[in-house]
Design a protein around this motif. Structure first.
Motif, PDB file in Angstrom:
ATOM      1  N   UNK A   4       9.735 -25.959   7.258  1.00 15.15           N
ATOM      2  CA  UNK A   4      10.990 -26.419   7.186  1.00 15.15           C
ATOM      3  C   UNK A   4      11.841 -26.000   8.233  1.00 15.15           C
ATOM      4  N   UNK A   5      12.914 -26.797   8.721  1.00  9.85           N
ATOM      5  CA  UNK A   5      13.781 -26.359   9.669  1.00  9.85           C
ATOM      6  C   UNK A   5      15.300 -26.413   9.228  1.00  9.85           C
ATOM      7  N   UNK A   6      15.881 -25.370   8.842  1.00 12.96           N
ATOM      8  CA  UNK A   6      17.267 -25.425   8.419  1.00 12.96           C
ATOM      9  C   UNK A   6      18.288 -25.411   9.318  1.00 12.96           C
ATOM     10  N   UNK A   7      19.195 -26.178   9.395  1.00 13.99           N
ATOM     11  CA  UNK A   7      20.113 -26.320  10.475  1.00 13.99           C
ATOM     12  C   UNK A   7      21.459 -25.889   9.987  1.00 13.99           C
ATOM     13  N   UNK A  18       8.633 -20.421   9.604  1.00 17.59           N
ATOM     14  CA  UNK A  18       7.133 -20.591  10.517  1.00 17.59           C
ATOM     15  C   UNK A  18       7.710 -20.530  12.082  1.00 17.59           C
ATOM     16  N   UNK A  19       6.417 -20.050  12.548  1.00 14.82           N
ATOM     17  CA  UNK A  19       6.384 -20.069  13.978  1.00 14.82           C
ATOM     18  C   UNK A  19       6.117 -21.383  14.622  1.00 14.82           C
ATOM     19  N   UNK A  20       6.971 -21.780  15.740  1.00 14.87           N
ATOM     20  CA  UNK A  20       6.872 -23.041  16.343  1.00 14.87           C
ATOM     21  C   UNK A  20       6.341 -22.444  18.001  1.00 14.87           C
ATOM     22  N   UNK A  21       5.500 -23.655  18.479  1.00 14.44           N
ATOM     23  CA  UNK A  21       5.206 -23.386  19.786  1.00 14.44           C
ATOM     24  C   UNK A  21       6.239 -24.096  20.832  1.00 14.44           C
ATOM     25  N   UNK A  22       7.115 -24.694  20.272  1.00 16.82           N
ATOM     26  CA  UNK A  22       8.062 -25.100  21.124  1.00 16.82           C
ATOM     27  C   UNK A  22       9.288 -25.866  20.112  1.00 16.82           C
ATOM     28  N   UNK A  23      10.532 -25.926  20.538  1.00 20.86           N
ATOM     29  CA  UNK A  23      11.341 -26.342  19.888  1.00 20.86           C
ATOM     30  C   UNK A  23      12.499 -27.444  20.791  1.00 20.86           C
ATOM     31  N   UNK A  30      15.999 -19.604  22.119  1.00 20.45           N
ATOM     32  CA  UNK A  30      14.865 -19.414  21.487  1.00 20.45           C
ATOM     33  C   UNK A  30      14.492 -18.283  21.077  1.00 20.45           C
ATOM     34  N   UNK A  31      14.468 -17.891  19.648  1.00 22.71           N
ATOM     35  CA  UNK A  31      14.287 -16.592  19.031  1.00 22.71           C
ATOM     36  C   UNK A  31      13.292 -15.833  19.475  1.00 22.71           C
ATOM     37  N   UNK A  32      13.065 -14.606  19.747  1.00 25.54           N
ATOM     38  CA  UNK A  32      12.182 -13.714  20.043  1.00 25.54           C
ATOM     39  C   UNK A  32      10.690 -14.056  19.132  1.00 25.54           C
ATOM     40  N   UNK A  33      10.812 -14.285  18.126  1.00 24.81           N
ATOM     41  CA  UNK A  33       9.521 -14.701  17.192  1.00 24.81           C
ATOM     42  C   UNK A  33       9.129 -16.148  17.149  1.00 24.81           C
ATOM     43  N   UNK A  34       9.980 -16.788  17.993  1.00 26.33           N
ATOM     44  CA  UNK A  34       9.856 -18.352  18.147  1.00 26.33           C
ATOM     45  C   UNK A  34       9.987 -18.815  16.563  1.00 26.33           C
ATOM     46  N   UNK A  35      10.824 -18.398  15.709  1.00 23.07           N
ATOM     47  CA  UNK A  35      11.124 -18.955  14.641  1.00 23.07           C
ATOM     48  C   UNK A  35      12.617 -19.901  14.437  1.00 23.07           C
ATOM     49  N   UNK A  36      13.493 -19.362  15.247  1.00 19.82           N
ATOM     50  CA  UNK A  36      14.860 -19.819  15.289  1.00 19.82           C
ATOM     51  C   UNK A  36      15.284 -20.189  16.678  1.00 19.82           C
ATOM     52  N   UNK A  37      16.480 -20.995  16.598  1.00 22.71           N
ATOM     53  CA  UNK A  37      17.170 -21.275  17.937  1.00 22.71           C
ATOM     54  C   UNK A  37      18.529 -21.554  17.415  1.00 22.71           C
ATOM     55  N   UNK A  93      14.117 -29.908  16.540  1.00 17.46           N
ATOM     56  CA  UNK A  93      13.012 -30.256  15.894  1.00 17.46           C
ATOM     57  C   UNK A  93      11.844 -29.387  16.595  1.00 17.46           C
ATOM     58  N   UNK A  94      10.757 -29.088  15.709  1.00 21.21           N
ATOM     59  CA  UNK A  94      10.062 -27.917  16.369  1.00 21.21           C
ATOM     60  C   UNK A  94       8.608 -28.481  16.101  1.00 21.21           C
ATOM     61  N   UNK A  95       7.852 -27.940  17.088  1.00 22.17           N
ATOM     62  CA  UNK A  95       6.377 -28.301  17.075  1.00 22.17           C
ATOM     63  C   UNK A  95       5.633 -27.181  16.341  1.00 22.17           C
ATOM     64  N   UNK A  96       4.908 -27.495  15.439  1.00 19.19           N
ATOM     65  CA  UNK A  96       4.143 -26.315  14.647  1.00 19.19           C
ATOM     66  C   UNK A  96       3.105 -25.502  15.774  1.00 19.19           C
TER      67      UNK A  96
END
Lengths: 113, 113
Positions: free
Chosen positions: A3-6, A27-32, A65-72, A90-93
């Motif tokens: 999920x992505x919560x805004x 969750x970690x995303x490869x890109x957002x 983009x967050x350091x852990x690639x979980x947030x932006x 929108x995030x790419x898993x």
């Protein structure tokens, strides 16, 4: 389920104010990606962030983009009425063979003159 | 911006009738997507295509079918429209696949009475 919560869901501010909207996940995303959608139109891509800790600027808009690639986050400086719209992330898993975009529900921004 | 058009832009139809929405792109993108956007649910993927005559289901595919006979055209058919299919439908395209930046059409507002 990823999920992505805004947040916030809605934001109404006066012209000239600054604001920040958030896109968070466990969750970690490869890109957002960030999109802006104006009433009666389709979403338009603003930016893609790929590297943890990455900061990108688009005029008065700053994306991080967050350091852990979980947030932006998206920060708008000196908001203008033209910034009004729905902001979607929108995030790419990060894993999987058939990685589908995960969409947030959006932040609806109204900038009043 | 990708040249993406959708037709019709607005349609009102009665429950039980078939409806076909058309998406046309001029960018020669390999991938095409159909989404619906509803308050509280955001953008949800209905079907997508990864090439001519190659399609697959998204997360909300029940009651919908698609066809892609040419690179530039992607059709979405509601086989027997229901009131729950009242929504705004967006087509999107890209050339890298599902997890990557997508370019959206202007949308079709469908009302099923």
């Amino acid at each position: 389920t990823q999920l992505l919560e805004q947040s916030p869901q809605f934001l109404s501010i006066q012209e000239g104010e600054n604001l920040t909207v958030y896109c968070n996940s466990s969750s970690v995303f490869s890109s957002l990606q960030w999109y802006r959608q104006e009433p009666g139109e389709g979403p338009v891509l603003l930016v893609t962030v790929v590297t943890g800790g990455e900061v990108k600027k688009l005029k008065r808009l700053t994306f991080q983009f967050g350091d852990a690639r979980k947030d932006s986050s998206l920060h708008i400086t000196a908001a203008q009425p033209g910034d009004t719209g729905l902001y979607l992330c929108a995030g790419c898993p990060n894993a999987g063979n058939n990685r589908k975009l995960i969409w947030g529900l959006g932040t609806s921004l109204a900038v009043n003159p | 911006d990708a040249g993406i058009t959708q037709s019709p832009r607005h349609k009102v139809t009665e429950t039980g009738t078939p409806v076909t929405l058309r998406c046309h792109q001029t960018e020669n993108h390999r991938y095409m997507y159909w989404y619906r956007q509803d308050p509280g649910h955001g953008l949800r993927l209905i079907h997508y295509s990864y090439g001519v005559k190659d399609t697959d289901k998204g997360e909300v595919s029940d009651g919908y079918s698609v066809s892609r006979s040419k690179t530039e055209d992607f059709l979405l058919t509601l086989e027997s429209a229901t009131s729950s299919q009242t929504s705004v439908y967006f087509c999107a395209t890209n050339d890298r696949g599902q997890g990557y930046e997508q370019y959206f059409g202007p949308g079709t507002r469908l009302t099923v009475t």
